[in-house]
Design a protein around this motif. Structure first.
Motif, mmCIF file in Angstrom:
data_model
loop_
_atom_site.group_PDB
_atom_site.id
_atom_site.type_symbol
_atom_site.label_atom_id
_atom_site.label_comp_id
_atom_site.label_asym_id
_atom_site.label_seq_id
_atom_site.Cartn_x
_atom_site.Cartn_y
_atom_site.Cartn_z
ATOM 1 N N GLY A 133 -3.775 -3.070 -2.093
ATOM 2 C CA GLY A 133 -4.603 -3.628 -3.070
ATOM 3 C C GLY A 133 -3.872 -4.967 -3.325
ATOM 4 O O GLY A 133 -3.473 -5.735 -2.524
ATOM 5 N N MET A 134 -4.163 -5.618 -4.661
ATOM 6 C CA MET A 134 -3.734 -6.971 -5.035
ATOM 7 C C MET A 134 -2.785 -6.568 -6.103
ATOM 8 O O MET A 134 -3.013 -5.772 -6.913
ATOM 9 N N VAL A 135 -1.491 -7.307 -6.216
ATOM 10 C CA VAL A 135 -0.685 -7.132 -7.384
ATOM 11 C C VAL A 135 -0.639 -8.705 -7.532
ATOM 12 O O VAL A 135 -0.166 -9.294 -7.131
ATOM 13 N N SER A 136 -0.590 -8.931 -9.162
ATOM 14 C CA SER A 136 -0.745 -10.113 -9.698
ATOM 15 C C SER A 136 0.209 -9.839 -10.848
ATOM 16 O O SER A 136 0.573 -9.073 -11.598
ATOM 17 N N SER A 155 -4.286 -6.659 5.288
ATOM 18 C CA SER A 155 -5.433 -5.817 5.810
ATOM 19 C C SER A 155 -6.373 -5.290 4.930
ATOM 20 O O SER A 155 -7.162 -4.468 4.945
ATOM 21 N N ALA A 156 -6.121 -5.782 3.378
ATOM 22 C CA ALA A 156 -7.038 -5.087 2.512
ATOM 23 C C ALA A 156 -8.294 -6.090 1.901
ATOM 24 O O ALA A 156 -8.041 -7.129 2.130
ATOM 25 N N LEU A 157 -9.286 -5.208 1.457
ATOM 26 C CA LEU A 157 -10.533 -6.177 0.889
ATOM 27 C C LEU A 157 -10.147 -6.278 -0.433
ATOM 28 O O LEU A 157 -10.175 -5.245 -1.203
ATOM 29 N N THR A 158 -9.632 -7.398 -0.797
ATOM 30 C CA THR A 158 -9.456 -7.529 -2.557
ATOM 31 C C THR A 158 -10.363 -8.507 -3.092
ATOM 32 O O THR A 158 -11.094 -8.935 -2.724
ATOM 33 N N LEU A 159 -9.932 -8.522 -4.327
ATOM 34 C CA LEU A 159 -10.618 -9.541 -5.230
ATOM 35 C C LEU A 159 -10.463 -10.746 -4.939
ATOM 36 O O LEU A 159 -9.394 -11.420 -4.501
ATOM 37 N N ALA A 249 3.092 -9.710 -17.829
ATOM 38 C CA ALA A 249 2.416 -8.445 -17.238
ATOM 39 C C ALA A 249 2.165 -8.442 -15.773
ATOM 40 O O ALA A 249 1.978 -9.593 -15.098
ATOM 41 N N ILE A 250 2.176 -7.494 -15.182
ATOM 42 C CA ILE A 250 1.854 -7.267 -13.688
ATOM 43 C C ILE A 250 0.865 -6.264 -13.463
ATOM 44 O O ILE A 250 1.197 -5.019 -13.958
ATOM 45 N N ASN A 251 -0.001 -6.396 -12.704
ATOM 46 C CA ASN A 251 -0.738 -5.097 -12.347
ATOM 47 C C ASN A 251 -1.041 -4.908 -10.739
ATOM 48 O O ASN A 251 -0.531 -5.679 -10.068
ATOM 49 N N CYS A 252 -1.822 -4.053 -10.531
ATOM 50 C CA CYS A 252 -2.035 -3.564 -9.168
ATOM 51 C C CYS A 252 -3.453 -2.936 -9.195
ATOM 52 O O CYS A 252 -3.994 -2.186 -10.040
ATOM 53 N N GLY A 253 -4.390 -3.507 -8.342
ATOM 54 C CA GLY A 253 -5.929 -3.045 -8.664
ATOM 55 C C GLY A 253 -6.679 -3.684 -7.442
ATOM 56 O O GLY A 253 -6.008 -4.163 -6.554
ATOM 57 N N GLY A 254 -7.734 -3.297 -7.388
ATOM 58 C CA GLY A 254 -8.715 -3.794 -6.514
ATOM 59 C C GLY A 254 -10.111 -2.866 -6.425
ATOM 60 O O GLY A 254 -10.207 -2.368 -7.366
ATOM 61 N N PRO A 255 -10.997 -2.921 -5.308
ATOM 62 C CA PRO A 255 -11.950 -2.316 -5.292
ATOM 63 C C PRO A 255 -11.854 -0.712 -5.766
ATOM 64 O O PRO A 255 -10.950 -0.156 -5.114
ATOM 65 N N ALA A 256 -12.879 -0.313 -6.740
ATOM 66 C CA ALA A 256 -12.733 1.219 -6.943
ATOM 67 C C ALA A 256 -12.675 2.048 -5.659
ATOM 68 O O ALA A 256 -12.078 3.267 -5.459
ATOM 69 N N LEU A 258 -11.504 1.552 -2.718
ATOM 70 C CA LEU A 258 -10.390 1.552 -2.042
ATOM 71 C C LEU A 258 -9.215 2.133 -2.956
ATOM 72 O O LEU A 258 -8.229 2.876 -2.413
ATOM 73 N N LEU A 259 -9.076 1.995 -4.035
ATOM 74 C CA LEU A 259 -8.117 2.229 -5.278
ATOM 75 C C LEU A 259 -8.640 3.095 -6.321
ATOM 76 O O LEU A 259 -9.180 2.660 -7.309
ATOM 77 N N ASP A 260 -8.964 4.467 -5.834
ATOM 78 C CA ASP A 260 -9.320 5.307 -7.034
ATOM 79 C C ASP A 260 -8.482 5.700 -7.883
ATOM 80 O O ASP A 260 -6.910 5.341 -8.041
ATOM 81 N N LYS A 261 -8.989 6.487 -9.106
ATOM 82 C CA LYS A 261 -7.986 6.689 -10.331
ATOM 83 C C LYS A 261 -6.661 7.614 -9.910
ATOM 84 O O LYS A 261 -5.503 7.107 -10.220
ATOM 85 N N ASP A 262 -6.980 8.494 -9.260
ATOM 86 C CA ASP A 262 -5.833 9.309 -8.915
ATOM 87 C C ASP A 262 -5.058 8.851 -7.851
ATOM 88 O O ASP A 262 -3.588 9.075 -8.299
ATOM 89 N N PHE A 263 -5.093 8.012 -7.028
ATOM 90 C CA PHE A 263 -4.198 7.394 -6.247
ATOM 91 C C PHE A 263 -3.520 6.347 -7.068
ATOM 92 O O PHE A 263 -2.228 6.096 -6.759
ATOM 93 N N LEU A 264 -4.147 5.496 -7.919
ATOM 94 C CA LEU A 264 -3.131 4.597 -8.892
ATOM 95 C C LEU A 264 -2.394 5.261 -9.635
ATOM 96 O O LEU A 264 -1.277 4.990 -10.025
#
Length: 286
Positions: A133-136, A155-159, A249-256, A258-264
């Motif tokens: 995902g993407m970490v910002s 290799s990720a499809l990110t925002l 603050a620091i986040n990790c996210g991306g398309p749902a 690819l990054l579902d709730k349980d994995f996050l």
């Protein structure tokens, strides 16, 4: 929660400008009789510069006036002055403006002073590679969070967000993480400004923030699963990034998909919490 999200202090004697269509604006401009040291003309000039976003190549006086909530004639004088000083460049062909090199110098100086970026970058990249995902890394500016560092997996499809991008304070995981850790008085003021910014949607926004603060107490992170954008999931933590107590603050996210709730929550969360603790410890010892 110890403080109701509707019990924030009511601003008095202040003019607030906002643009609910773009999410801009939220500056509280004191009335002349409230603060004689406040230079309104300077504040308005800075508001004009703040209207530009990373996706904006050129903006005209009419669009700037709409975003600032100021008369077009006032904005025209401001853009003329800012152009003379190098903070804006005028495009003769379109009759619009772009940010000038003087703003680049200011931004570069600010970023160079953020030592935490250098420490965070390899750790953020490691988490981005792991999560795909993407970490910002971001900090607050008015009612937005602004990215100051960004790492994504190759290799990720990110925002399509990068350094300088702004995201909302109220509906994103990063913004909610900031609200969870900022001092109570600051939180109350920010919540009141958010309520004023969009009173019609405030009940839904308030409920989302309350849920996120409860998540922070239980899980150590704040979440946004489709709250900001329907197909985007993210979790975030906030930390103190310097001896001066500056909150970031620091986040990790991306398309749902690819990054579902349980994995996050199960895989990324402990790594993100450890990353934040390491950065805070390094800032304290540095």
């Amino acid at each position: 929660m110890p403080d109701s999200l509707d019990s924030g202090s009511r601003a008095s004697g202040r003019r607030r400008r906002r643009d609910t269509a773009t999410g801009l604006a939220d500056a509280a401009v004191p009335a002349p009789d409230e603060d004689r040291h406040f230079v309104t003309a300077l504040a308005r000039g800075l508001d004009v510069l703040s209207c530009f976003r990373s996706r904006d190549k050129l903006l005209g006086n009419q669009e700037l006036a709409r975003r600032c909530g100021l008369p077009k004639s006032t904005v025209s004088r401001l853009t003329y002055t800012l152009t003379r000083l190098g903070y804006l460049d005028y495009d003769e062909e379109t009759g619009r403006y772009r940010l000038g090199t003087a703003t680049l110098a200011l931004g570069s100086t600010m970023l160079a002073r953020m030592d935490v970026r250098e420490q965070a970058r390899p750790l953020m990249q490691e988490l981005a590679n792991y999560s795909q995902g993407m970490v910002s890394l971001g900090t607050r500016d008015r009612l937005s969070m602004i990215y100051v560092e960004n790492c994504r997996s190759p290799s990720a499809l990110t925002l399509s967000l990068d350094v300088g991008s702004r995201i909302p304070l109220a509906t994103t995981a990063m913004g909610r993480a900031y609200l969870a850790l900022c001092p109570p008085a600051e939180r109350r003021e920010l919540l009141e400004r958010l309520r004023e910014q969009d009173a019609a949607h405030w009940p839904r926004v308030r409920d989302g923030i309350e849920a996120a603060l409860a998540q922070h107490r239980e899980l150590g992170v704040c979440c946004s699963f489709g709250d900001w954008q329907r197909d985007v999931n993210a979790i975030a933590i906030a930390f103190h990034a310097g001896r001066d107590g500056r909150l970031m603050a620091i986040n990790c996210g991306g398309p749902a998909f690819l990054l579902d709730k349980d994995f996050l929550l199960s895989e990324v969360r402990p790594r993100l919490i450890a990353l934040g603790a390491r950065l805070e410890r390094g800032a304290r010892e540095g």
